[in-house]
Enzyme design. Sequence first.
Site, mmCIF file in Angstrom:
data_model
loop_
_atom_site.group_PDB
_atom_site.id
_atom_site.type_symbol
_atom_site.label_atom_id
_atom_site.label_comp_id
_atom_site.label_asym_id
_atom_site.label_seq_id
_atom_site.Cartn_x
_atom_site.Cartn_y
_atom_site.Cartn_z
ATOM 1 N N GLY A 17 34.703 26.397 27.412
ATOM 2 C CA GLY A 17 34.573 25.412 26.343
ATOM 3 C C GLY A 17 33.206 24.774 26.129
ATOM 4 O O GLY A 17 32.184 25.447 25.965
ATOM 5 N N ASP A 60 33.908 21.530 43.094
ATOM 6 C CA ASP A 60 34.974 20.636 42.630
ATOM 7 C C ASP A 60 34.329 19.253 42.501
ATOM 8 O O ASP A 60 33.965 18.636 43.508
ATOM 9 C CB ASP A 60 36.124 20.618 43.649
ATOM 10 C CG ASP A 60 37.271 19.711 43.202
ATOM 11 O OD1 ASP A 60 37.062 18.817 42.349
ATOM 12 O OD2 ASP A 60 38.387 19.888 43.724
ATOM 13 N N ASN A 87 30.420 17.225 32.710
ATOM 14 C CA ASN A 87 31.327 17.720 31.667
ATOM 15 C C ASN A 87 32.728 18.052 32.184
ATOM 16 O O ASN A 87 33.699 17.960 31.426
ATOM 17 C CB ASN A 87 30.690 18.976 31.042
ATOM 18 C CG ASN A 87 31.679 19.777 30.226
ATOM 19 O OD1 ASN A 87 31.971 19.453 29.079
ATOM 20 N ND2 ASN A 87 32.240 20.828 30.821
ATOM 21 N N TYR A 154 44.482 10.184 30.565
ATOM 22 C CA TYR A 154 43.261 10.774 29.999
ATOM 23 C C TYR A 154 42.473 9.732 29.207
ATOM 24 O O TYR A 154 41.262 9.579 29.381
ATOM 25 C CB TYR A 154 43.630 11.962 29.097
ATOM 26 C CG TYR A 154 42.430 12.639 28.470
ATOM 27 C CD1 TYR A 154 41.672 13.541 29.197
ATOM 28 C CD2 TYR A 154 42.058 12.381 27.147
ATOM 29 C CE1 TYR A 154 40.568 14.173 28.636
ATOM 30 C CE2 TYR A 154 40.963 13.002 26.577
ATOM 31 C CZ TYR A 154 40.214 13.901 27.325
ATOM 32 O OH TYR A 154 39.125 14.513 26.761
ATOM 33 N N LYS A 158 38.671 8.267 30.023
ATOM 34 C CA LYS A 158 37.509 8.398 29.141
ATOM 35 C C LYS A 158 36.946 7.020 28.757
ATOM 36 O O LYS A 158 35.740 6.879 28.526
ATOM 37 C CB LYS A 158 37.874 9.227 27.905
ATOM 38 C CG LYS A 158 38.203 10.686 28.249
ATOM 39 C CD LYS A 158 37.037 11.378 28.940
ATOM 40 C CE LYS A 158 37.321 12.813 29.321
ATOM 41 N NZ LYS A 158 36.196 13.501 29.951
ATOM 42 N N ILE A 189 38.150 19.524 19.571
ATOM 43 C CA ILE A 189 37.391 20.767 19.673
ATOM 44 C C ILE A 189 38.340 21.851 20.188
ATOM 45 O O ILE A 189 39.039 21.634 21.185
ATOM 46 C CB ILE A 189 36.207 20.616 20.666
ATOM 47 C CG1 ILE A 189 35.425 19.303 20.419
ATOM 48 C CG2 ILE A 189 35.294 21.838 20.607
ATOM 49 C CD1 ILE A 189 34.742 19.194 19.088
ATOM 50 N N THR A 191 38.893 24.234 22.275
ATOM 51 C CA THR A 191 38.643 24.888 23.563
ATOM 52 C C THR A 191 40.017 25.095 24.210
ATOM 53 O O THR A 191 41.027 24.619 23.665
ATOM 54 C CB THR A 191 37.820 23.953 24.456
ATOM 55 O OG1 THR A 191 38.613 22.774 24.672
ATOM 56 C CG2 THR A 191 36.507 23.562 23.791
ATOM 57 N N PRO A 192 40.085 25.688 25.397
ATOM 58 C CA PRO A 192 41.384 25.741 26.084
ATOM 59 C C PRO A 192 42.023 24.352 26.230
ATOM 60 O O PRO A 192 43.233 24.204 26.068
ATOM 61 C CB PRO A 192 41.031 26.350 27.448
ATOM 62 C CG PRO A 192 39.875 27.261 27.125
ATOM 63 C CD PRO A 192 39.068 26.529 26.071
#
Length: 251
Positions: A17, A60, A87, A154, A158, A189, A191-192
Amino acid sequence: MGRVADKVVLVTGAGSGIGRASAKLLAAEGATVIVTDVNRAGGLETVQQIGGRARFEEQDTSKEADWKRIIDDILAREGRLNGIVNNAGIAGPFPSTFEDESLDQWRRILSINVEGVFLGCKHGVPALRSSGGGSIVNLSSLAAFLGTPDLSAYGASKGAVRQFTKTVAMDCARKGYKVRCNSVHPGIIMTPMGESILPSEKARERTRQRVPVGHFGTPEDIAYGVLYLISDESRFMTGAELVIDGGMNAV
Ligand code: NAD
């Protein structure tokens, strides 16, 4: 070519991504890129797509020992570190309301999304300083500005990244460290991660209609923001939020 010539930049979660697109663009603009990820196959694929000026290291980001090993290794092999793109991140199962979320799941998301960024700044800043200064880019999200009822941990993670970025920026500035720290806030976006949040075409269409410009973003749309913040073009910018979201946060 050359917007980040001669810089050594670490990009975490670069096996997929936004991280992959950022690593590729930074390398295309002259940086030596250290691609890290827990996903070895993805990281190696990114390095192959770059084709030179990059190498992969397994990392990790939630583990402090991994950060120490990676930073020491970069300083030993490259002699310097000029930029870090924090990221790597996970969204967790979707939907996860705060009533459904288990404490284990909450902690897992925060350990990667928040503690990973904390460790990247804690161990990265001394390396950037010893290299004459540098730039940290933390991937936050549009979720940092809004309630995210279906992504409760999540969204909280953030929001923490957004705030912590300013703390690092202000602490470095007042100490005269020559280290800048800014956050990037992508909208949706594909991405996966983006696909996992919007698994059906129906859900995607419904969400697409909420994007003022009428379409989702690409990983490259975010990579250009990362490139700007890593480059010296943004030398007067620190503690800032770069929102790249097709206008969603302006509605
Ligand atoms: P992605 O799932 O495509 O890629 C994330 C990468 O991070 C994967 O390669 C994964 O293996 C890696 N990773 C996960 N946990 C890790 C760990 N502990 N250590 C190292 N690597 C780890 O996701 P993406 O969409 O490219 O997201 C990149 C960043 O952008 C994330 O921080 C994400 O929260 C943020 N973001 C994405 C979107 C979106 O719509 N895709 C929107 C806003 C913010």
